[in-house]
Design a protein around this motif. Structure first.
Motif: not given
Length: 85
Positions: A13, A22, A28, A32-33, A60
């Motif tokens: 990350i 990002i 997170l 989003s990923l 997160a």
């Protein structure tokens, strides 16, 4: 099902943040990923592990998180929330 879990470590990350994919202070999450094409669409849950160093504050939203990953995020002032799915 284990195959539907996308597992990432904080060092990966941090690398994504360093590469400016990002932004710091962003959330997170699995979605989003997936939007950034870092995690495939087949995954339904995000699990975050604590190996490596995290230098950037972020929040997160994850299905599960290791104790060390949670501590690293909170130490930098970020928040962790667990999702149901």
């Amino acid at each position: 099902e284990a195959m539907n879990n996308a597992t990432n470590a904080v060092q990966k990350i941090q690398k994504i943040i360093d590469n400016k994919k990002i932004l710091s202070n962003s959330i997170l999450s699995l979605s989003s990923l997936q939007k950034l094409k870092i995690i495939g669409q087949k995954y339904k849950r995000l699990k975050l592990l604590g190996s490596g160093d995290l230098k950037t504050k972020l929040d997160a939203e994850v299905f599960s998180i290791s104790k060390s990953a949670k501590e690293k995020i909170e130490k930098l002032g970020g928040k962790v929330s667990l999702t149901k799915k």
